[in-house]
Design an enzyme around this catalytic site. Structure first.
Site, PDB file in Angstrom:
ATOM      1  N   ASP A 122      -6.369  -3.228  -7.333  1.00 15.49           N
ATOM      2  CA  ASP A 122      -6.951  -3.799  -6.122  1.00 15.49           C
ATOM      3  C   ASP A 122      -7.229  -5.272  -6.374  1.00 15.49           C
ATOM      4  O   ASP A 122      -7.386  -5.684  -7.530  1.00 15.49           O
ATOM      5  CB  ASP A 122      -8.250  -3.084  -5.731  1.00 15.49           C
ATOM      6  N   ARG A 180       0.815  -1.224   0.000  1.00 13.87           N
ATOM      7  CA  ARG A 180       0.000   0.000   0.000  1.00 13.87           C
ATOM      8  C   ARG A 180       0.849   1.274   0.000  1.00 13.87           C
ATOM      9  O   ARG A 180       0.454   2.281   0.586  1.00 13.87           O
ATOM     10  CB  ARG A 180      -0.959   0.033   1.202  1.00 13.87           C
ATOM     11  N   ARG A 234      -3.410   6.489   0.020  1.00 17.32           N
ATOM     12  CA  ARG A 234      -3.910   7.678   0.699  1.00 17.32           C
ATOM     13  C   ARG A 234      -2.914   8.396   1.594  1.00 17.32           C
ATOM     14  O   ARG A 234      -3.152   9.532   1.989  1.00 17.32           O
ATOM     15  CB  ARG A 234      -5.146   7.303   1.529  1.00 17.32           C
ATOM     16  N   TYR A 280     -14.489 -12.174   0.476  1.00 16.11           N
ATOM     17  CA  TYR A 280     -15.298 -11.018   0.062  1.00 16.11           C
ATOM     18  C   TYR A 280     -16.543 -11.458  -0.701  1.00 16.11           C
ATOM     19  O   TYR A 280     -17.634 -10.918  -0.514  1.00 16.11           O
ATOM     20  CB  TYR A 280     -14.472 -10.058  -0.801  1.00 16.11           C
ATOM     21  N   ARG A 320      -6.459  11.495  -7.503  1.00 19.39           N
ATOM     22  CA  ARG A 320      -7.659  10.650  -7.359  1.00 19.39           C
ATOM     23  C   ARG A 320      -8.940  11.464  -7.142  1.00 19.39           C
ATOM     24  O   ARG A 320     -10.041  10.904  -7.188  1.00 19.39           O
ATOM     25  CB  ARG A 320      -7.475   9.707  -6.159  1.00 19.39           C
TER      26      ARG A 320
HETATM   27  O1  CP3 Z   1       0.203  -1.672  -2.345  1.00 18.47           O
HETATM   28  C1  CP3 Z   1      -0.071  -0.799  -3.188  1.00 18.47           C
HETATM   29  O2  CP3 Z   1       0.364   0.354  -3.101  1.00 18.47           O
HETATM   30  C2  CP3 Z   1      -0.924  -1.170  -4.392  1.00 18.47           C
HETATM   31  C3  CP3 Z   1      -2.279  -0.920  -4.192  1.00 18.47           C
HETATM   32  C4  CP3 Z   1      -3.216  -1.891  -3.522  1.00 18.47           C
HETATM   33  C5  CP3 Z   1      -4.537  -1.499  -3.246  1.00 18.47           C
HETATM   34  N1  CP3 Z   1      -5.216  -2.582  -2.779  1.00 18.47           N
HETATM   35  C6  CP3 Z   1      -5.078  -0.152  -3.480  1.00 18.47           C
HETATM   36  C7  CP3 Z   1      -6.219   0.294  -2.688  1.00 18.47           C
HETATM   37  C8  CP3 Z   1      -3.075  -3.215  -3.138  1.00 18.47           C
HETATM   38  C9  CP3 Z   1      -1.858  -4.116  -3.195  1.00 18.47           C
HETATM   39  C10 CP3 Z   1      -4.351  -3.648  -2.686  1.00 18.47           C
HETATM   40  C11 CP3 Z   1      -4.635  -5.020  -2.258  1.00 18.47           C
HETATM   41  C12 CP3 Z   1      -5.803  -5.264  -1.398  1.00 18.47           C
HETATM   42  N2  CP3 Z   1      -7.076  -4.759  -1.508  1.00 18.47           N
HETATM   43  C13 CP3 Z   1      -5.805  -6.202  -0.348  1.00 18.47           C
HETATM   44  C14 CP3 Z   1      -4.640  -7.042   0.044  1.00 18.47           C
HETATM   45  C15 CP3 Z   1      -3.655  -6.242   0.790  1.00 18.47           C
HETATM   46  C16 CP3 Z   1      -4.002  -5.998   2.218  1.00 18.47           C
HETATM   47  O3  CP3 Z   1      -4.039  -4.820   2.580  1.00 18.47           O
HETATM   48  O4  CP3 Z   1      -4.194  -6.964   2.954  1.00 18.47           O
HETATM   49  C17 CP3 Z   1      -7.094  -6.201   0.210  1.00 18.47           C
HETATM   50  C18 CP3 Z   1      -7.548  -7.043   1.379  1.00 18.47           C
HETATM   51  C19 CP3 Z   1      -7.881  -5.296  -0.522  1.00 18.47           C
HETATM   52  C20 CP3 Z   1      -9.324  -4.961  -0.331  1.00 18.47           C
HETATM   53  C21 CP3 Z   1      -9.464  -3.532  -0.044  1.00 18.47           C
HETATM   54  N3  CP3 Z   1      -9.472  -2.547  -1.007  1.00 18.47           N
HETATM   55  C22 CP3 Z   1      -9.532  -2.886   1.222  1.00 18.47           C
HETATM   56  C23 CP3 Z   1      -9.560  -3.599   2.542  1.00 18.47           C
HETATM   57  C24 CP3 Z   1      -9.571  -1.503   0.984  1.00 18.47           C
HETATM   58  C25 CP3 Z   1      -9.547  -0.384   1.992  1.00 18.47           C
HETATM   59  C26 CP3 Z   1     -10.891   0.188   2.258  1.00 18.47           C
HETATM   60  C27 CP3 Z   1     -10.711   1.552   2.891  1.00 18.47           C
HETATM   61  O5  CP3 Z   1     -11.035   2.542   2.218  1.00 18.47           O
HETATM   62  O6  CP3 Z   1     -10.284   1.613   4.055  1.00 18.47           O
HETATM   63  C28 CP3 Z   1      -9.535  -1.314  -0.422  1.00 18.47           C
HETATM   64  C29 CP3 Z   1      -9.518  -0.021  -1.117  1.00 18.47           C
HETATM   65  C30 CP3 Z   1      -8.190   0.376  -1.632  1.00 18.47           C
HETATM   66  N4  CP3 Z   1      -7.339  -0.422  -2.333  1.00 18.47           N
HETATM   67  C31 CP3 Z   1      -7.614   1.663  -1.524  1.00 18.47           C
HETATM   68  C32 CP3 Z   1      -6.388   1.620  -2.180  1.00 18.47           C
HETATM   69  C33 CP3 Z   1      -5.401   2.745  -2.394  1.00 18.47           C
HETATM   70  C34 CP3 Z   1      -8.262   2.852  -0.856  1.00 18.47           C
HETATM   71  C35 CP3 Z   1      -9.199   3.469  -1.837  1.00 18.47           C
HETATM   72  C36 CP3 Z   1      -9.079   4.940  -1.908  1.00 18.47           C
HETATM   73  O7  CP3 Z   1      -7.963   5.508  -1.917  1.00 18.47           O
HETATM   74  O8  CP3 Z   1     -10.136   5.542  -2.044  1.00 18.47           O
END
Ligand code: CP3
Length: 358
Positions: free
Chosen positions: A90, A41, A45, A165, A54
């Site tokens: 994602d 990540r 953000r 999910y 974004r």
């Molecule tokens: O690592 C990186 O920088 C690449 C980006 C990345 C995202 N999601 C972007 C994202 C990666 C590798 C993921 C993987 C992901 N997504 C996982 C596995 C990694 C982990 O953290 O365990 C999981 C479980 C998800 C599912 C998911 N998507 C979650 C739990 C969330 C967060 C929800 C929140 O808003 O708190 C997302 C959304 C997400 N994926 C965001 C980003 C940058 C936030 C969205 C935003 O910026 O509006």
């Protein structure tokens, strides 16, 4: 002069330089000039420049725009000088691409309109073809040009975490519907995981063929399972994914949270590198995983909210525990928390590089 007879051992072409990068060397358990660092990540953000690009664009839409994906993937490389980029996307993107009705809700995570709980529901999961994710191929093509000798890590969600999910319909603390299906209808569960393994394998192949130098399989929530259940109900599907991409020769990383009891099995599933969360020290993790695999981890992401001195001290603890490892990639024990001060990440990269320079 052939590559085997280089006078100074310096890489001669861009692809040599990439192959010789500290990150890929560590994945292969070769000696490194310094311990490589990247952050799960890292693109997200915590960066003001991310929030700016974004603005007004929903998460899933941004994942489908190659120009935006390229910019966001490069942002942490420019700012922090990390040793690898991670493709901005994602884990639910391939599911969306095959038509599953889902969205990523800000502050919540992925939400699925019609959860998968019966055999009929499996029809939602058709095969993924490269055409379904043409924007991924395009973005990776742009990225590898920009990144030069910095490796790009592709990724996918592992079958269990994707299933959690799909079956729950959204994020879940206890995974009760998922476990009800796993224990109550083992055949349907196995078929669901196998379907997801096929989709995940196809998605990783697209990323590797487009130019990703390594792949990470995120089984973020598999730590909810006991080892016997993991072995019986999850490992066959994860193994299928790792085997599907074995022939490319790119390092395969396997990561989950709360997986201290599963580390050995997660390596056995076919990973070249096992990711470790912050609950198990790296030397103990190495004992659990056994020889022949590199390790990635494992600073607690919450530590970054402490003073710079405390962050440095905790980082040194991780480096000391990892000092005897054959291959170590420094990372956090889970993703960067959204309110992390980006300067703390930049300092951390510099600290690891300085401390481990050989
Ligand atoms: O690592 C990186 O920088 C690449 C980006 C990345 C995202 N999601 C972007 C994202 C990666 C590798 C993921 C993987 C992901 N997504 C996982 C596995 C990694 C982990 O953290 O365990 C999981 C479980 C998800 C599912 C998911 N998507 C979650 C739990 C969330 C967060 C929800 C929140 O808003 O708190 C997302 C959304 C997400 N994926 C965001 C980003 C940058 C936030 C969205 C935003 O910026 O509006």
């Amino acid at each position: 002069m052939s590559a085997n007879h280089r006078p100074s051992g310096q890489p001669t072409t861009p692809s040599d330089a990439l192959r010789e990068s500290a990150f890929l060397k560590a994945c292969r358990r070769e000696p490194v000039p310094h311990t490589p660092v990247w952050f799960m990540r890292q693109a997200g953000r915590s960066l003001p420049e991310y929030r700016k690009v974004r603005e007004g664009i929903p998460m899933l839409e941004s994942c489908m725009r190659p120009d935006l994906v390229t910019e966001i993937t490069l942002q942490p490389v420019r700012r922090h000088h990390v040793d690898a980029a991670v493709y901005f996307s994602d884990i639910v993107v391939p599911l969306k691409a095959i038509g599953v009705d889902l969205d990523i809700k800000p502050g919540v995570g992925p939400v699925v309109e019609r959860p998968i709980r019966t055999r009929d529901d499996l029809a939602q999961l058709r095969d993924l073809t490269p055409d379904d994710v043409a924007y991924v191929t395009e973005a990776i093509g742009m990225l590898t040009g920009e990144l030069g000798a910095t490796p790009l890590i592709g990724f996918a969600g592992a079958p269990f975490t994707l299933a959690s999910y799909l079956v729950e319909g959204g994020p879940s603390r206890n995974h009760e519907h998922t476990k009800a299906l796993m224990y109550g209808d083992p055949q349907l569960w196995a078929d669901l995981l196998d379907r997801l393994a096929e989709i995940t394998s196809a998605f990783l192949k697209v990323q590797i063929e487009a130019g990703a130098s390594a792949v990470q399989l995120f089984d973020s929530w598999v730590g909810a399972l006991a080892p016997a259940d993991y072995r019986r109900s999850v490992m066959p599907a994860s193994r299928k994914v790792f085997e599907a991409v074995a022939g490319y020769g790119v390092p395969r990383i396997h990561f989950g949270v709360g997986t201290g009891e599963l580390l050995g099995l997660m390596g056995e599933a076919g990973a070249d590198v096992v990711g470790v969360d912050w609950r198990v020290p790296m030397d103990e993790a190495a004992r659990r995983v056994g020889p022949g695999r590199a390790l990635q981890g494992n600073l607690d992401p919450a530590v970054l909210f402490a003073t710079p001195e405390a962050v440095a001290a905790k980082t040194d603890e991780v480096l000391a525990a990892a000092a005897g490892l054959e291959g170590h990639i420094f990372n956090l024990g889970h993703g960067v928390l959204p309110d992390t001060n980006p300067d703390a990440l930049t300092r951390l990269v510099d600290h690891v590089h300085t401390r481990t320079s050989r």
